[in-house]
Design a protein around this motif. Structure first.
Motif, PDB file in Angstrom:
ATOM      1  N   SER A 255       1.052  -1.177   0.133  1.00  0.00           N
ATOM      2  CA  SER A 255      -0.046  -0.090  -0.208  1.00  0.00           C
ATOM      3  C   SER A 255       0.753   1.274   0.061  1.00  0.00           C
ATOM      4  N   ILE A 256       2.207   1.326  -0.025  1.00  0.00           N
ATOM      5  CA  ILE A 256       2.980   2.449   0.209  1.00  0.00           C
ATOM      6  C   ILE A 256       2.933   3.276  -1.236  1.00  0.00           C
ATOM      7  N   GLY A 257       2.510   2.571  -2.242  1.00  0.00           N
ATOM      8  CA  GLY A 257       2.565   3.197  -3.517  1.00  0.00           C
ATOM      9  C   GLY A 257       3.207   2.792  -4.489  1.00  0.00           C
ATOM     10  N   ASN A 258       3.341   3.168  -5.905  1.00  0.00           N
ATOM     11  CA  ASN A 258       4.427   2.699  -6.886  1.00  0.00           C
ATOM     12  C   ASN A 258       4.172   3.835  -7.987  1.00  0.00           C
ATOM     13  N   ARG A 259       5.642   4.442  -8.181  1.00  0.00           N
ATOM     14  CA  ARG A 259       5.803   5.488  -9.062  1.00  0.00           C
ATOM     15  C   ARG A 259       5.317   5.238 -10.407  1.00  0.00           C
TER      16      ARG A 259
ATOM     17  N   ALA B  58      12.343  -0.118  -6.694  1.00  0.00           N
ATOM     18  CA  ALA B  58      13.397   0.372  -6.213  1.00  0.00           C
ATOM     19  C   ALA B  58      13.266  -0.246  -4.644  1.00  0.00           C
ATOM     20  N   ILE B  59      12.057  -0.257  -4.004  1.00  0.00           N
ATOM     21  CA  ILE B  59      12.102  -0.608  -2.624  1.00  0.00           C
ATOM     22  C   ILE B  59      12.457  -2.119  -2.535  1.00  0.00           C
ATOM     23  N   LEU B  60      12.794  -2.987  -3.565  1.00  0.00           N
ATOM     24  CA  LEU B  60      12.950  -4.131  -3.328  1.00  0.00           C
ATOM     25  C   LEU B  60      14.363  -4.582  -3.685  1.00  0.00           C
TER      26      LEU B  60
ATOM     27  N   THR C  62       4.404   9.326  -5.659  1.00  0.00           N
ATOM     28  CA  THR C  62       5.810   9.579  -5.827  1.00  0.00           C
ATOM     29  C   THR C  62       6.361  10.063  -4.723  1.00  0.00           C
ATOM     30  N   GLN C  63       5.673  10.915  -4.087  1.00  0.00           N
ATOM     31  CA  GLN C  63       6.261  11.823  -2.770  1.00  0.00           C
ATOM     32  C   GLN C  63       6.626  10.565  -1.581  1.00  0.00           C
ATOM     33  N   VAL C  64       5.583   9.841  -1.574  1.00  0.00           N
ATOM     34  CA  VAL C  64       5.460   8.836  -0.501  1.00  0.00           C
ATOM     35  C   VAL C  64       6.813   7.864  -0.749  1.00  0.00           C
ATOM     36  N   VAL C  65       6.673   7.380  -1.961  1.00  0.00           N
ATOM     37  CA  VAL C  65       7.671   6.273  -2.433  1.00  0.00           C
ATOM     38  C   VAL C  65       9.376   7.139  -2.156  1.00  0.00           C
ATOM     39  N   ASN C  66       9.266   8.150  -2.714  1.00  0.00           N
ATOM     40  CA  ASN C  66      10.913   8.775  -2.578  1.00  0.00           C
ATOM     41  C   ASN C  66      11.242   9.018  -0.846  1.00  0.00           C
ATOM     42  N   THR C  67      10.187   9.520  -0.276  1.00  0.00           N
ATOM     43  CA  THR C  67      10.496   9.615   1.306  1.00  0.00           C
ATOM     44  C   THR C  67      10.750   8.228   1.772  1.00  0.00           C
TER      45      THR C  67
ATOM     46  N   LEU D 214      11.903   5.606   0.279  1.00  0.00           N
ATOM     47  CA  LEU D 214      13.344   5.024  -0.091  1.00  0.00           C
ATOM     48  C   LEU D 214      14.515   5.913   0.514  1.00  0.00           C
ATOM     49  N   GLU D 215      14.404   7.212   0.861  1.00  0.00           N
ATOM     50  CA  GLU D 215      15.272   7.826   1.621  1.00  0.00           C
ATOM     51  C   GLU D 215      15.412   7.382   2.946  1.00  0.00           C
ATOM     52  N   LEU D 216      14.265   7.043   3.673  1.00  0.00           N
ATOM     53  CA  LEU D 216      14.319   6.487   5.195  1.00  0.00           C
ATOM     54  C   LEU D 216      14.974   5.141   5.025  1.00  0.00           C
ATOM     55  N   THR D 217      14.765   4.353   4.301  1.00  0.00           N
ATOM     56  CA  THR D 217      15.188   3.020   4.094  1.00  0.00           C
ATOM     57  C   THR D 217      16.650   2.735   3.578  1.00  0.00           C
ATOM     58  N   SER D 218      17.072   3.871   2.960  1.00  0.00           N
ATOM     59  CA  SER D 218      18.602   3.923   2.703  1.00  0.00           C
ATOM     60  C   SER D 218      19.362   4.310   3.811  1.00  0.00           C
ATOM     61  N   LYS D 219      18.915   4.867   4.600  1.00  0.00           N
ATOM     62  CA  LYS D 219      19.888   5.507   5.850  1.00  0.00           C
ATOM     63  C   LYS D 219      20.226   4.170   6.769  1.00  0.00           C
TER      64      LYS D 219
END
Length: 612
Positions: free
Chosen positions: A297-301, A344-346, A312-317, A319-324
């Motif tokens: 349910s997170i979304g898909n760009r 990109a999440i996977l 797009t904004q939800v997924v980008n955020t 991705l930012e948080l999971t990359s830390k």
């Protein structure tokens, strides 16, 4: 429920909560599902008897007047309280009437009521959804999902005190609310039956965490994120808590739905809630397990919709948080729709580890039910659980509750009779239908045995099916297949023929088709159609070797042009005619296998292509 009744209900949060809980408790009874006459006994907390009494009146009638005047309905709700001086003389012979008896103890019931009751049910605590609904509908602010989860695990007196408090932020709730630096106290993963695939990753992760804590391993070398993939009800959420307990980590549990419902549901509210969950996990000095349910349910760009900017904004955020890199924080997510998740999440470095959680095996079903029954011998349960094919751990937990209710109603420990009473009701399959099912399943087997990538086939036939469950055919086929690293067009077409063979066998031998090949995702027709669509739209196996869409988008989001649909239909029709011709040619084999299956209910066949 009428509008006026709902208006009154909103003024009484306690009755509203009792209504939600009572409805959930009774929803599987014949009296509730089919308006069948009978007596239902519901055992509740003593302080909540009055609220459940009113909730029962409303549930039976849905009318505002019945909410306050039980005499307005031919049905009745009766309360029996332990120690009450007033004697309740319940008329158990009221024709065509439904009666709900609300009591605080089994011992408070007279012998007559115990014998007359069709069901004696104990209410469970409310769910998180109930808490959110009550607070929203009565004008209270929404509480954090983790706070709501802790609240519903408390006693009814604590729920009574805190349900409508203006704010529950920073509140220590009773004895079950723990410091964020303490791990959960529930069952450890090693104590739960099932989850074999999760145990492998958990064992590796525990080893890495020990090495990291000892300063022998860099956090960047820890395999610290995984995605649980499996159908609803297999226990993905329960697995998260058990894993946290096993690893000795505090659990921070959330979901994409909780983020979406934060505040007013606007983009800024969701992004703030998402960052808050990651911040909470990072704040724990001992590390934490951050569990994110409903990741799909997170979304898909890649979605082309009116909400593309939002997603797009939800997924980008995200991705930012999971990359830390946050030392000590392990990420765990769950989904039952992998194809809906942004690629990109996977990718490697984020949720690269995919752990598939399947429905339990025969042995695991007995072990799971044994666990819910407090250690009742698993081998003794096999005579029942072996019949529960396609039942999830959630289904087994529900059956366990029914069995324990049966034992409580009889005032004893669980016995074989209680297990029998707790099993879902069954319907007997007629001889005519059983023969059709046998022909259908043996059609799959005959065609499968001709393929060089199948080593063996097992076919089973049942005399009964469970009432009220979808996707039951009374039979099943299991294939021992050799993996194909790069399937060819011939192999894909063979898989289509196998999928269509059951329906074709019915037409060839009986002269008509049944609904057993379709009707739901994962059915024979769905499988055949999906393969054909992928062949044309993604794998270049149509008339023109053209790429239309990524294979993961073909099923959910790809709108096939007319020429693609025409080619898909052509493939299906071609293989349909081939499989009917094959079955006509091998009719003698089909009938022999059908006879063997009808007689023995199970056959195991080896392919002539099987390796020796």
């Amino acid at each position: 429920m009428t509008a006026s009744a709902f208006k009154e209900l909103r003024k009484r949060p306690g009755v509203m909560l009792a209504y939600f809980v009572l409805r959930r408790t009774l929803r599987n009874t014949p009296q509730f599902r089919g308006a069948v006459a009978g007596i239902l006994v519901v055992i509740v907390d003593k302080e909540w008897i009055g609220r459940f009494h009113r909730a029962g009146e409303l549930l039976l009638s849905g009318q505002r007047q019945a909410f306050f005047n039980a005499e307005a309905s031919r049905h009745q709700v009766v309360s029996i309280e332990t120690g009450a001086k007033k004697r309740v003389d319940l008329d158990v012979l009221r024709a065509l009437a439904q009666t709900i008896v609300i009591t605080d103890s089994f011992d408070a019931l007279s012998e007559k009521v115990r014998m007359a009751a069709d069901e004696i049910l104990y209410v469970d605590n409310p769910t998180v959804r109930h808490v959110h609904a009550v607070r929203t509908l009565t004008g209270r602010s929404r509480v954090d999902g983790e706070v709501a989860r802790k609240l519903v695990n408390e006693s009814w007196s604590v729920i009574d005190a805190l349900l409508c408090r203006r704010s529950l932020d920073h509140l220590v709730i009773g004895t079950t609310t723990h410091s964020k630096d303490l791990p959960p106290t529930g069952a450890r993963l090693s104590e739960l039956p099932g989850f074999p695939s999760v145990r492998t990753w958990a064992s590796e992760l525990a080893t890495d965490l020990a090495a990291w804590r000892g300063g022998k391993l860099a956090w960047s070398d820890v395999d610290r994120a995984a995605l649980l993939i499996g159908p609803p009800g297999v226990g993905k959420t329960m697995c998260a808590g058990a894993l946290a307990a096993e690893l000795g980590l505090p659990l921070v549990s959330t979901s994409a739905g909780q983020w979406q419902s934060a505040g007013g549901g606007y983009l800024g509210d969701m992004l703030s809630a998402m960052r808050s969950s990651f911040k909470e996990a990072a704040a724990s000095k001992s590390g934490a397990l951050l569990f994110i349910d409903e990741l799909d349910s997170i979304g898909n760009r890649s979605h082309q919709s009116n909400h593309a900017y939002y997603e797009t904004q939800v997924v980008n955020t995200f991705l930012e948080l999971t990359s830390k890199e946050t030392p000590g924080v392990v990420l765990l997510a769950a989904t039952n729709r992998l194809d809906d998740i942004e690629q990109a999440i996977l990718r490697s470095g984020r949720f690269e580890r995919h752990v598939y959680v399947d429905l339990p095996t025969r042995e695991e079903r007995a072990e799971i039910l044994s666990y819910h029954l407090g250690g009742f011998d698993a081998d003794r349960l096999r005579r029942w659980t072996d019949q529960l094919r396609e039942f999830s751990p959630a289904d087994l937990e529900r059956i366990g509750r029914a069995i324990k209710r049966s034992a409580r109603a009889a005032g004893r420990e669980v016995e074989d009779d209680d297990v029998e009473n707790g099993m879902p009701p069954k319907a007997t399959v007629s001889d005519e239908v059983r023969r059709r099912i046998a022909i259908h399943e043996c059609g799959h087997a005959v065609v499968a045995l001709s393929c060089d990538f199948i080593d063996a086939v097992t076919v089973e036939l049942s005399d009964t099916v469970f009432e009220g469950r979808v996707m039951q055919s009374g039979g099943q086929v299991r294939y021992d297949m050799r993996d194909r690293i790069l399937p060819t067009e011939d192999v894909l077409r063979a898989q289509i023929r196998i999928s269509l063979a059951g329906l074709a066998a019915e037409e060839v031998e009986i002269g008509s088709k049944s609904t057993g090949a379709g009707g739901h995702p994962g059915s024979d027709l769905d499988t055949a159609t999906e393969i054909a669509k992928l062949m044309v739209a993604s794998w270049g196996m149509g008339r023109v070797p053209r790429f239309y869409a990524d294979r993961q988008r073909v099923d959910q989001f790809f709108r096939a042009p007319g020429n693609v649909t025409k080619e898909v239909d052509g493939i299906l029709l071609e293989e349909w005619e081939k499989v009917k011709a094959m079955l006509l040619e091998r009719r003698e084999t089909l009938l022999r296998l059908t006879s063997d299956l009808m007689n023995g209910r199970r056959i195991h066949l080896h392919s002539r292509h099987a390796a020796t």
